[in-house]
Motif scaffolding. Structure first.
Motif, PDB file in Angstrom:
ATOM      1  N   TYR A 176      23.491  18.774  -3.695  1.00  0.00           N
ATOM      2  CA  TYR A 176      24.656  18.774  -3.072  1.00  0.00           C
ATOM      3  C   TYR A 176      25.726  17.816  -3.856  1.00  0.00           C
ATOM      4  CZ  TYR A 176      22.357  21.005   0.834  1.00  0.00           C
ATOM      5  OH  TYR A 176      21.447  22.124   1.546  1.00  0.00           O
ATOM      6  N   ALA A 177      25.470  16.370  -4.062  1.00  0.00           N
ATOM      7  CA  ALA A 177      26.524  15.651  -4.391  1.00  0.00           C
ATOM      8  C   ALA A 177      26.819  16.239  -5.897  1.00  0.00           C
ATOM      9  CB  ALA A 177      25.834  14.338  -4.880  1.00  0.00           C
ATOM     10  N   MET A 178      26.036  16.484  -6.900  1.00  0.00           N
ATOM     11  CA  MET A 178      26.357  17.123  -8.106  1.00  0.00           C
ATOM     12  C   MET A 178      26.962  18.368  -8.076  1.00  0.00           C
ATOM     13  SD  MET A 178      25.752  14.893 -10.242  1.00  0.00           S
ATOM     14  CE  MET A 178      25.613  13.282  -9.174  1.00  0.00           C
ATOM     15  N   ARG A 179      26.769  19.188  -7.104  1.00  0.00           N
ATOM     16  CA  ARG A 179      27.589  20.429  -7.141  1.00  0.00           C
ATOM     17  C   ARG A 179      29.008  20.267  -6.578  1.00  0.00           C
ATOM     18  NH1 ARG A 179      22.203  22.648  -6.450  1.00  0.00           N
ATOM     19  NH2 ARG A 179      21.965  24.588  -7.645  1.00  0.00           N
ATOM     20  N   MET A 180      29.352  19.130  -5.804  1.00  0.00           N
ATOM     21  CA  MET A 180      30.443  18.686  -5.256  1.00  0.00           C
ATOM     22  C   MET A 180      31.266  18.224  -6.548  1.00  0.00           C
ATOM     23  SD  MET A 180      31.306  19.591  -2.347  1.00  0.00           S
ATOM     24  CE  MET A 180      30.602  21.198  -2.784  1.00  0.00           C
ATOM     25  N   LEU A 229      22.299  23.594 -13.391  1.00  0.00           N
ATOM     26  CA  LEU A 229      21.239  23.030 -13.928  1.00  0.00           C
ATOM     27  C   LEU A 229      20.720  21.649 -13.143  1.00  0.00           C
ATOM     28  CD1 LEU A 229      22.007  23.559 -17.753  1.00  0.00           C
ATOM     29  CD2 LEU A 229      20.611  24.907 -16.151  1.00  0.00           C
ATOM     30  N   SER A 230      21.906  21.067 -12.417  1.00  0.00           N
ATOM     31  CA  SER A 230      21.554  19.934 -11.770  1.00  0.00           C
ATOM     32  C   SER A 230      20.190  19.705 -10.997  1.00  0.00           C
ATOM     33  CB  SER A 230      22.774  19.113 -11.201  1.00  0.00           C
ATOM     34  OG  SER A 230      22.900  20.143 -10.092  1.00  0.00           O
ATOM     35  N   SER A 231      19.846  20.912 -10.399  1.00  0.00           N
ATOM     36  CA  SER A 231      18.646  20.974  -9.720  1.00  0.00           C
ATOM     37  C   SER A 231      17.652  21.208 -10.283  1.00  0.00           C
ATOM     38  CB  SER A 231      19.139  21.960  -8.231  1.00  0.00           C
ATOM     39  OG  SER A 231      20.098  21.694  -7.462  1.00  0.00           O
ATOM     40  N   ASN A 232      17.613  21.863 -11.670  1.00  0.00           N
ATOM     41  CA  ASN A 232      16.270  22.021 -12.108  1.00  0.00           C
ATOM     42  C   ASN A 232      15.898  21.336 -13.295  1.00  0.00           C
ATOM     43  OD1 ASN A 232      16.167  24.546 -10.341  1.00  0.00           O
ATOM     44  ND2 ASN A 232      17.529  25.613 -11.458  1.00  0.00           N
ATOM     45  N   VAL A 233      17.048  20.867 -13.938  1.00  0.00           N
ATOM     46  CA  VAL A 233      16.916  20.183 -15.229  1.00  0.00           C
ATOM     47  C   VAL A 233      17.034  18.415 -15.149  1.00  0.00           C
ATOM     48  CG1 VAL A 233      17.522  19.680 -17.530  1.00  0.00           C
ATOM     49  CG2 VAL A 233      17.766  21.946 -16.590  1.00  0.00           C
ATOM     50  N   THR A 290      17.525  16.099  -3.176  1.00  0.00           N
ATOM     51  CA  THR A 290      18.293  17.069  -2.711  1.00  0.00           C
ATOM     52  C   THR A 290      19.756  16.872  -2.413  1.00  0.00           C
ATOM     53  OG1 THR A 290      16.241  18.129  -1.724  1.00  0.00           O
ATOM     54  CG2 THR A 290      18.485  19.148  -1.154  1.00  0.00           C
ATOM     55  N   LEU A 291      19.933  15.823  -1.952  1.00  0.00           N
ATOM     56  CA  LEU A 291      21.229  15.341  -1.515  1.00  0.00           C
ATOM     57  C   LEU A 291      21.974  15.067  -2.914  1.00  0.00           C
ATOM     58  CD1 LEU A 291      21.024  12.962   1.417  1.00  0.00           C
ATOM     59  CD2 LEU A 291      22.316  15.128   1.343  1.00  0.00           C
ATOM     60  N   MET A 292      21.365  14.297  -3.911  1.00  0.00           N
ATOM     61  CA  MET A 292      21.756  14.022  -5.132  1.00  0.00           C
ATOM     62  C   MET A 292      22.150  15.127  -6.207  1.00  0.00           C
ATOM     63  SD  MET A 292      20.940  11.035  -7.662  1.00  0.00           S
ATOM     64  CE  MET A 292      19.409  11.772  -8.455  1.00  0.00           C
ATOM     65  N   ALA A 312       0.778  -1.224  -0.204  1.00  0.00           N
ATOM     66  CA  ALA A 312      -0.131  -0.071  -0.018  1.00  0.00           C
ATOM     67  C   ALA A 312       0.809   1.342   0.089  1.00  0.00           C
ATOM     68  CB  ALA A 312      -0.881   0.160   1.309  1.00  0.00           C
ATOM     69  N   ALA A 313       0.263   2.526  -0.697  1.00  0.00           N
ATOM     70  CA  ALA A 313       1.002   3.430  -0.491  1.00  0.00           C
ATOM     71  C   ALA A 313       1.125   4.030   0.704  1.00  0.00           C
ATOM     72  CB  ALA A 313       0.298   4.717  -1.314  1.00  0.00           C
ATOM     73  N   PRO A 314       2.414   4.846   1.082  1.00  0.00           N
ATOM     74  CA  PRO A 314       2.682   5.354   2.339  1.00  0.00           C
ATOM     75  C   PRO A 314       1.958   6.538   2.605  1.00  0.00           C
ATOM     76  CG  PRO A 314       4.511   5.769   0.914  1.00  0.00           C
ATOM     77  CD  PRO A 314       3.516   5.213   0.132  1.00  0.00           C
ATOM     78  N   VAL A 315       2.100   7.230   3.789  1.00  0.00           N
ATOM     79  CA  VAL A 315       1.904   8.379   4.228  1.00  0.00           C
ATOM     80  C   VAL A 315       2.333   9.493   3.314  1.00  0.00           C
ATOM     81  CG1 VAL A 315       1.486  10.101   6.041  1.00  0.00           C
ATOM     82  CG2 VAL A 315       1.490   7.607   6.758  1.00  0.00           C
ATOM     83  N   PRO A 316       1.388  10.277   2.701  1.00  0.00           N
ATOM     84  CA  PRO A 316       2.199  11.298   1.520  1.00  0.00           C
ATOM     85  C   PRO A 316       3.339  12.071   2.322  1.00  0.00           C
ATOM     86  CG  PRO A 316      -0.311  11.386   1.584  1.00  0.00           C
ATOM     87  CD  PRO A 316       0.163  10.313   2.876  1.00  0.00           C
ATOM     88  N   GLU A 317       3.068  12.476   3.492  1.00  0.00           N
ATOM     89  CA  GLU A 317       4.319  13.513   4.045  1.00  0.00           C
ATOM     90  C   GLU A 317       5.509  12.531   4.113  1.00  0.00           C
ATOM     91  OE1 GLU A 317       1.193  12.931   5.246  1.00  0.00           O
ATOM     92  OE2 GLU A 317       0.287  14.959   5.130  1.00  0.00           O
ATOM     93  N   THR A 318       5.382  11.230   4.647  1.00  0.00           N
ATOM     94  CA  THR A 318       6.566  10.341   4.708  1.00  0.00           C
ATOM     95  C   THR A 318       7.182  10.229   3.298  1.00  0.00           C
ATOM     96  OG1 THR A 318       5.544   9.449   6.540  1.00  0.00           O
ATOM     97  CG2 THR A 318       7.354   8.322   5.565  1.00  0.00           C
ATOM     98  N   TRP A 319       6.353   9.982   2.251  1.00  0.00           N
ATOM     99  CA  TRP A 319       6.834   9.831   0.960  1.00  0.00           C
ATOM    100  C   TRP A 319       7.521  10.966   0.469  1.00  0.00           C
ATOM    101  CZ3 TRP A 319       7.768   6.748  -3.553  1.00  0.00           C
ATOM    102  CH2 TRP A 319       7.689   7.460  -4.817  1.00  0.00           C
ATOM    103  N   GLY A 320       6.785  12.099   0.620  1.00  0.00           N
ATOM    104  CA  GLY A 320       7.387  13.485   0.103  1.00  0.00           C
ATOM    105  C   GLY A 320       8.673  13.907   0.696  1.00  0.00           C
ATOM    106  N   PHE A 321       8.931  13.544   2.084  1.00  0.00           N
ATOM    107  CA  PHE A 321      10.144  13.780   2.803  1.00  0.00           C
ATOM    108  C   PHE A 321      11.414  13.225   2.265  1.00  0.00           C
ATOM    109  CE2 PHE A 321      13.097  13.063   5.990  1.00  0.00           C
ATOM    110  CZ  PHE A 321      13.564  14.400   6.310  1.00  0.00           C
ATOM    111  N   GLY A 322      11.004  11.827   2.206  1.00  0.00           N
ATOM    112  CA  GLY A 322      12.057  10.755   1.767  1.00  0.00           C
ATOM    113  C   GLY A 322      12.504  10.968   0.323  1.00  0.00           C
ATOM    114  N   ARG A 323      11.491  11.156  -0.512  1.00  0.00           N
ATOM    115  CA  ARG A 323      11.803  11.460  -1.970  1.00  0.00           C
ATOM    116  C   ARG A 323      12.633  12.862  -2.208  1.00  0.00           C
ATOM    117  NH1 ARG A 323       6.886  13.252  -4.690  1.00  0.00           N
ATOM    118  NH2 ARG A 323       7.474  15.124  -3.623  1.00  0.00           N
ATOM    119  N   ASP A 324      12.004  14.018  -1.618  1.00  0.00           N
ATOM    120  CA  ASP A 324      12.794  15.276  -1.887  1.00  0.00           C
ATOM    121  C   ASP A 324      13.941  15.219  -1.243  1.00  0.00           C
ATOM    122  OD1 ASP A 324      10.565  16.069  -2.808  1.00  0.00           O
ATOM    123  OD2 ASP A 324       9.607  16.880  -1.334  1.00  0.00           O
TER     124      ASP A 324
END
Length: 222
Positions: free
Chosen positions: A148-152, A188-192, A143-145, A127-139
């Motif tokens: 931050y990672a791509m800017r490094m 561009l990595s964060s937007n494209v 964000t890390l990838m 079953a699908a998880p709680v939307p807030e939990t899904w959104g936090f983990g996905r974002d």
């Protein structure tokens, strides 16, 4: 068994490490593609078919399993880059190069851990998880990838390109390609979507160039 001379050993080690750079580029590209397909950036918990599609879940688990190996091969790739530059490298830029490579590896592992957490928030029945939990983990994972990672990675590519230009160890076209790659990753990595694929692409080109140089210089060293 005939012992290898110092010159021959110095040539063969970067060549093997450059092969590790090729493997890293292929692994990182595979990870990015599988994560993009298995964990859609714009999908929410209510509409994502990922939780009921075992194929997408298996693809994402495969990507996460490849991340540690990509990090290991990347460290070998950093060693190959520094060996290719040689003893004449600038200490400041060399420190930035090494530091950005280590931070990239750490943030890449963090993004993989965040994506792995998303795998565990679904119920056992699919079953699908709680939307807030899904959104936090996905974002958090994206964000890390991409943030931050791509800017490094951009700092790593830029510092390598500057070192290569100053010391003349990289051809002009590869230096220009490095600067364009760094600008793409930085802005561009964060937007494209899919823009982060330019980093494994640049790594593959650089590794191929170092392998070609090692192949040309090996007969003279031997």
């Amino acid at each position: 068994m005939r012992e290898k001379g110092p010159g021959q050993e110095a040539l063969e080690t970067p060549r093997a490490a450059a092969l590790a750079g090729v493997v890293f580029a292929l692994l990182l590209a595979a990870v990015i593609v599988l994560v993009r397909l298995g964990l859609p950036e714009g999908a929410d918990a209510a509409t994502a078919q990922w939780f009921t599609d075992s194929g997408q879940r298996d693809a994402l688990r495969t990507a996460l399993a490849l991340v540690p190996f990509a990090g290991i091969f990347f460290l070998w790739f950093v060693g190959a880059v520094r060996a290719h530059v040689g003893a004449g490298e600038d200490k400041f830029l060399a420190t930035v190069l090494l530091g950005s490579g280590l931070v990239f590896t750490a943030t890449l592992f963090g993004a993989a851990a965040a994506a792995d957490a998303v795998l565990d928030v679904g119920h056992s029945g699919g079953a699908a998880p709680v939307p807030e939990t899904w959104g936090f983990g996905r974002d958090f994972a994206y964000t890390l990838m991409t943030g931050y990672a791509m800017r490094m990675a951009a700092v790593f590519v830029c510092s390598m390109s500057v070192i290569g230009h100053r010391l003349g160890v990289l051809p002009r076209w590869l230096t220009v390609l490095g600067f364009l790659t760094a600008l793409t990753l930085l802005f561009l990595s964060s937007n494209v979507p899919w823009a982060e694929l330019v980093f494994p692409g640049w790594s593959l080109v650089l590794s191929g160039y170092m392998l070609a140089v090692a192949r040309r210089t090996r007969p003279a060293g031997a």
